[in-house]
Scaffold this motif. Structure first.
Motif, PDB file in Angstrom:
ATOM      1  N   ARG A 192       0.608  -1.303  -0.064  1.00 55.47           N
ATOM      2  CA  ARG A 192       0.144   0.091   0.093  1.00 55.47           C
ATOM      3  C   ARG A 192       0.857   1.242   0.057  1.00 55.47           C
ATOM      4  N   GLU A 193       2.142   0.999   0.006  1.00 56.86           N
ATOM      5  CA  GLU A 193       2.959   2.169   0.175  1.00 56.86           C
ATOM      6  C   GLU A 193       3.288   2.781  -1.224  1.00 56.86           C
ATOM      7  N   PHE A 194       3.502   3.808  -1.446  1.00 60.17           N
ATOM      8  CA  PHE A 194       3.656   4.376  -2.858  1.00 60.17           C
ATOM      9  C   PHE A 194       2.932   3.957  -3.846  1.00 60.17           C
ATOM     10  N   PRO A 195       1.639   4.135  -3.972  1.00 59.13           N
ATOM     11  CA  PRO A 195       0.633   3.842  -4.996  1.00 59.13           C
ATOM     12  C   PRO A 195       0.701   4.655  -6.479  1.00 59.13           C
ATOM     13  N   PHE A 196       1.521   5.756  -6.235  1.00 57.91           N
ATOM     14  CA  PHE A 196       1.582   6.903  -7.480  1.00 57.91           C
ATOM     15  C   PHE A 196       3.025   6.695  -8.014  1.00 57.91           C
ATOM     16  N   SER A 197       3.768   6.031  -7.442  1.00 56.04           N
ATOM     17  CA  SER A 197       5.162   5.925  -7.569  1.00 56.04           C
ATOM     18  C   SER A 197       5.705   5.958  -9.170  1.00 56.04           C
ATOM     19  N   THR A 198       5.160   4.885  -9.745  1.00 55.25           N
ATOM     20  CA  THR A 198       5.405   4.551 -11.198  1.00 55.25           C
ATOM     21  C   THR A 198       4.678   5.520 -12.292  1.00 55.25           C
ATOM     22  N   PHE A 199       3.599   6.057 -11.901  1.00 52.88           N
ATOM     23  CA  PHE A 199       3.080   7.031 -12.693  1.00 52.88           C
ATOM     24  C   PHE A 199       3.479   8.626 -12.780  1.00 52.88           C
ATOM     25  N   TYR A 200       4.511   8.800 -11.836  1.00 58.14           N
ATOM     26  CA  TYR A 200       5.430   9.839 -12.008  1.00 58.14           C
ATOM     27  C   TYR A 200       6.067   9.946 -13.267  1.00 58.14           C
ATOM     28  N   VAL A 201       6.653   8.933 -13.382  1.00 54.17           N
ATOM     29  CA  VAL A 201       7.360   8.598 -14.716  1.00 54.17           C
ATOM     30  C   VAL A 201       6.562   8.873 -15.797  1.00 54.17           C
ATOM     31  N   ALA A 202       5.488   8.323 -16.150  1.00 53.75           N
ATOM     32  CA  ALA A 202       4.476   8.570 -17.241  1.00 53.75           C
ATOM     33  C   ALA A 202       4.219   9.910 -17.376  1.00 53.75           C
ATOM     34  N   ILE A 203       3.906  10.442 -16.540  1.00 55.29           N
ATOM     35  CA  ILE A 203       3.603  11.858 -16.489  1.00 55.29           C
ATOM     36  C   ILE A 203       4.785  12.768 -16.765  1.00 55.29           C
ATOM     37  N   THR A 204       5.878  12.510 -16.528  1.00 58.87           N
ATOM     38  CA  THR A 204       6.962  13.282 -16.688  1.00 58.87           C
ATOM     39  C   THR A 204       7.238  13.162 -18.275  1.00 58.87           C
ATOM     40  N   ALA A 205       7.288  11.642 -18.548  1.00 52.40           N
ATOM     41  CA  ALA A 205       7.426  11.425 -20.279  1.00 52.40           C
ATOM     42  C   ALA A 205       6.379  12.232 -20.990  1.00 52.40           C
ATOM     43  N   THR A 206       5.297  11.982 -20.392  1.00 53.58           N
ATOM     44  CA  THR A 206       4.180  12.665 -21.380  1.00 53.58           C
ATOM     45  C   THR A 206       4.337  14.137 -21.531  1.00 53.58           C
ATOM     46  N   ALA A 207       4.737  14.652 -20.224  1.00 51.51           N
ATOM     47  CA  ALA A 207       4.777  16.313 -20.431  1.00 51.51           C
ATOM     48  C   ALA A 207       5.968  16.738 -21.325  1.00 51.51           C
ATOM     49  N   PHE A 208       7.030  16.058 -21.286  1.00 58.41           N
ATOM     50  CA  PHE A 208       8.197  16.464 -22.111  1.00 58.41           C
ATOM     51  C   PHE A 208       8.011  15.878 -23.528  1.00 58.41           C
ATOM     52  N   PHE A 209       7.516  14.967 -24.066  1.00 61.53           N
ATOM     53  CA  PHE A 209       7.472  14.380 -25.217  1.00 61.53           C
ATOM     54  C   PHE A 209       5.960  14.776 -25.864  1.00 61.53           C
ATOM     55  N   ALA A 210       4.937  14.867 -25.197  1.00 58.26           N
ATOM     56  CA  ALA A 210       3.588  15.035 -25.978  1.00 58.26           C
ATOM     57  C   ALA A 210       3.125  16.189 -25.510  1.00 58.26           C
ATOM     58  N   GLY A 211       3.558  17.081 -24.553  1.00 65.89           N
ATOM     59  CA  GLY A 211       2.891  18.471 -24.348  1.00 65.89           C
ATOM     60  C   GLY A 211       1.966  18.679 -22.999  1.00 65.89           C
ATOM     61  N   PRO A 212       1.588  19.765 -22.846  1.00 67.43           N
ATOM     62  CA  PRO A 212       0.542  19.959 -21.629  1.00 67.43           C
ATOM     63  C   PRO A 212      -0.671  19.275 -21.689  1.00 67.43           C
ATOM     64  N   GLY A 213      -1.326  19.219 -22.774  1.00 67.34           N
ATOM     65  CA  GLY A 213      -2.878  18.706 -23.057  1.00 67.34           C
ATOM     66  C   GLY A 213      -2.562  17.339 -22.580  1.00 67.34           C
ATOM     67  N   PRO A 214      -1.755  16.272 -23.328  1.00 68.27           N
ATOM     68  CA  PRO A 214      -1.710  15.032 -23.058  1.00 68.27           C
ATOM     69  C   PRO A 214      -1.237  14.924 -21.713  1.00 68.27           C
ATOM     70  N   SER A 215      -0.481  15.548 -21.000  1.00 70.46           N
ATOM     71  CA  SER A 215       0.042  15.482 -19.695  1.00 70.46           C
ATOM     72  C   SER A 215      -0.914  15.553 -18.773  1.00 70.46           C
ATOM     73  N   LEU A 216      -1.798  16.215 -19.009  1.00 69.42           N
ATOM     74  CA  LEU A 216      -3.121  16.317 -18.054  1.00 69.42           C
ATOM     75  C   LEU A 216      -4.052  15.203 -18.249  1.00 69.42           C
ATOM     76  N   ILE A 217      -4.219  14.600 -19.450  1.00 69.67           N
ATOM     77  CA  ILE A 217      -4.861  13.358 -19.634  1.00 69.67           C
ATOM     78  C   ILE A 217      -4.154  12.310 -18.708  1.00 69.67           C
ATOM     79  N   ALA A 218      -2.756  12.248 -18.977  1.00 67.12           N
ATOM     80  CA  ALA A 218      -2.019  11.368 -18.287  1.00 67.12           C
ATOM     81  C   ALA A 218      -2.146  11.317 -16.559  1.00 67.12           C
ATOM     82  N   ILE A 219      -2.263  12.590 -16.127  1.00 64.27           N
ATOM     83  CA  ILE A 219      -2.525  12.770 -14.702  1.00 64.27           C
ATOM     84  C   ILE A 219      -3.981  12.217 -14.371  1.00 64.27           C
ATOM     85  N   PHE A 220      -4.920  12.572 -15.208  1.00 69.39           N
ATOM     86  CA  PHE A 220      -6.408  11.887 -14.962  1.00 69.39           C
ATOM     87  C   PHE A 220      -6.340  10.490 -14.637  1.00 69.39           C
ATOM     88  N   LEU A 221      -5.803   9.606 -15.887  1.00 68.27           N
ATOM     89  CA  LEU A 221      -5.829   8.249 -15.988  1.00 68.27           C
ATOM     90  C   LEU A 221      -4.830   7.655 -14.778  1.00 68.27           C
TER      91      LEU A 221
END
Length: 636
Positions: A35-64
């Motif tokens: 139960r520890e660190f439920p969001f740990s791997t998602f930070y990587v997905a959000i970071t990659a999306t923000a840098f390679f796809a832009g802010p709009g897709p990054s918000l979608i990644a945060i939501f998902l």
């Protein structure tokens, strides 16, 4: 857009892909992380999306990522937490960190986008500059070629460019223009164009120049006459405009001159020919028409309208044309026109018209020709109309007159024949009894009675000769059928018949080159005998008589000549001697009935020829007559 994704679909696809990958990795590490660190791997997905796809897709990644972590890792284990605030705080922290990552990624993504856009713009501008340089070089090359061609064209072109000062003096002329006016270049430069312009055209030319200088017009064109050095008048076509500097200040006039002298000569000849043709058509009462079969348009001249009894302003078409034709001729004319259009033949016919307004019947002669387009279809039918009514009436009157004249001549000939034939018997009886009376009582009564009897006998003999001549004259038109006749043989027979007279007169009669002709042998014998007999009768007493009969072929006919050296005939009697019963001398001087030459004239005319006389009074006479040369009868 910068990065790996170029389209919106690809960018949002990266957001979903990165989030799915982070979820799979988190599920794989779940036994270790719990139960520890439920969001740990998602930070990587959000970071990659923000840098390679832009802010709009990054918000979608945060939501998902938030939904996936909350549903799979937090919600099932909510009871394991000592307080519900712990996962709440963790979720809020995840959202804040994720938004921060998105903002940092947006700045980085935006920087790269601007850098790429700047690079593309620089590349575009560089390419555009290269294209502009190439276009400029190409335009400069074309301009140089244009200047070269223009310089060459000025030397040889029919259009002659000229520079004219604002005062109207020539500043630049071409060699062609110098030849056009017959001057050298130095004789034209600096001189006003007025000196070389026809006086009748200068005022109109100068008025246009003033309007051009004032800015009222931009250019003008006109046809004018120039005066050459040799004094001749030549025509030119002008196109004149004004040249200004950058501030719009007028510098000089630019004038283009085209030699149209030959065109004007042709136009003048054409106008003359048209005027002559119109005058001739009007004088001859000839109308014209122009028919376009494809459109049905029909144009008539005023004369043609008059031929159809129409006023000048009345509309016409093909139906009107047909309606004006006599009903007995209408179908025939329509068929002839259609045949001419279909079979590429002209039209030549005569028909009757009934005046469409005056109701007058006229005979009209139409002559026309069809013109065709490039496909061979009939384009137009052009022709003329001529009112033949007066001629038709004259021909009908002439036919009636000729019929009446023929009947009258026939009746007259029959009367003359019958009268002369029937008179011969009683006249022969009178002459016989008078001769008996003269033989029995001559010398038994007084001299006066003897003279009376002599006069009566002589008169009866002369009357008998006149009747015989009249009978011969009336028989001329009922001669034998024509056949080849050897005129040399006829000449010999005439000499044999006149043998006694020839010997008595001591005449020498010669025949030269007499041909074979087509005619009546008996009548030709009579012709030769009468002409030679006349020569013998009217001979001079002081010199021997010489008669020459000759013939020569000319202009499709034989020309015969009977020439003598007798007493001759005065010119005033040339026509009279061929009239019946006409005599130039008394009976005491020369015997005869006055029928002989009239008989000769009628014989020659029956053979299709003519007869006349040439004479020098006191020196001799030549009777000439012609007989046509018949085909196949050409030998002498």
């Amino acid at each position: 857009m910068p990065g790996y994704a170029k389209t919106s679909k690809a960018r949002y696809g990266l957001a979903v892909g990165f989030t799915l990958a982070a979820l799979l990795v988190r599920l794989a590490l779940d036994p270790c992380l719990g139960r520890e660190f439920p969001f740990s791997t998602f930070y990587v997905a959000i970071t990659a999306t923000a840098f390679f796809a832009g802010p709009g897709p990054s918000l979608i990644a945060i939501f998902l990522s938030f939904v996936s972590a909350g549903w799979l890792f937090i919600q099932p284990r909510i009871s394991l937490y000592s307080s519900w605030t712990i996962p709440l705080v963790g979720s809020i922290g995840f959202l804040c960190v994720s938004l921060l990552i998105t903002g940092i990624g947006y700045i980085s993504w935006r920087s790269r986008a601007m850098a790429e856009a700047s690079a593309k713009e620089a590349e575009r501008r560089s390419k555009q500059a290269e294209e502009e340089i190439a276009e400029r070089r190409k335009a400069e090359q074309a301009l140089r070629q244009t200047y070269e061609r223009l310089a060459q064209a000025e030397k040889i072109a029919l259009v002659m460019p000229l520079h004219v000062s604002l005062e109207g003096c020539w500043q630049k002329v071409t060699p062609n223009f110098c030849r056009f006016l017959g001057y050298r270049e130095e004789e034209l430069l600096g001189r006003p164009f007025r000196d070389f312009t026809h006086p009748a055209d200068f005022e109109a030319d100068w008025n246009q120049v003033l309007r051009l200088k004032s800015g009222e017009i931009q250019s003008f064109q006109m046809e004018k006459r120039f005066i050459r050095k040799d004094g001749k008048i030549v025509w030119g076509y002008l196109n004149c405009s004004i040249v200004t500097d950058e501030q719009g200040k007028p510098l000089h006039f630019l004038t283009y001159v085209l030699d149209i002298n030959e065109k004007k000569v042709v136009e003048e000849e054409l106008r003359y020919n048209v005027a002559t043709l119109n005058l001739a058509a009007e004088s001859a009462d000839i109308g014209t028409f122009d028919f376009y079969p494809e459109t049905g348009v029909l144009r008539w001249s005023e004369t043609t309208r008059r031929h159809f009894g129409l006023p000048c302003n009345a509309p016409v078409d093909y139906k009107v044309f047909l309606s004006g034709i006599h009903e007995e001729d209408r179908a025939k004319v329509d068929q002839l026109i259609r045949q001419a259009l279909e079979q590429e033949t002209g039209i030549s016919t005569e028909f009757r018209t009934l005046g469409l307004q005056d109701g007058r019947e006229r005979w009209i002669a139409v002559r026309g020709r069809v013109f065709y387009d490039h496909r061979g279809g009939p384009l137009r039918l052009i022709g003329t109309t001529l009112d033949m009514s007066d001629r038709r009436r004259a021909e009908e009157d002439l036919r009636k007159t000729m019929t009446d004249l023929s009947r009258s001549n026939l009746e007259l000939a029959q009367f003359a024949y019958v009268a002369s034939h029937d008179l011969q018997e009683p006249l022969r009886m009178i002459a016989s009894y008078l001769q008996l009376l003269e033989n029995k009582y001559r010398g038994n009564i007084d001299e006066k009675a003897d003279s009376y009897i002599h006069y009566a006998v002589d008169g009866a003999k002369r009357m008998q000769r006149l009747i015989e001549g009249l009978l011969a004259y009336s028989r001329i038109t009922r001669g034998a059928v024509f056949s080849p006749v050897n005129t040399g043989k006829v000449f010999s027979e005439a000499l044999a018949n006149l043998d006694a007279s020839i010997k008595e007169s001591g005449a020498a009669v010669h025949g030269e080159g007499l041909p074979t002709v087509f005619g009546d042998e008996i009548q030709l014998l009579q012709l030769f005998q009468n002409l030679i007999g006349n020569a013998i009768k009217y001979r001079r007493r002081d010199i021997p008589l010489v008669v020459t009969v000759s013939a020569q072929k000319q202009h499709g006919e034989w020309l015969f000549a009977v020439k003598d050296n007798g007493i001759g005939i005065e010119e005033e009697h040339y026509q009279r001697i061929f009239q019946i019963f006409q005599r130039l001398h008394s009976r005491d001087e020369y015997s005869g009935t006055g029928i002989g030459l009239a008989l000769c004239k009628r014989i020659v005319e029956r053979h299709g020829g003519r007869i006349w006389v040439e004479s020098v009074f006191g020196q001799g006479t030549t009777f000439l007559f012609t007989i046509p040369v018949m085909k196949g009868i050409l030998h002498k």
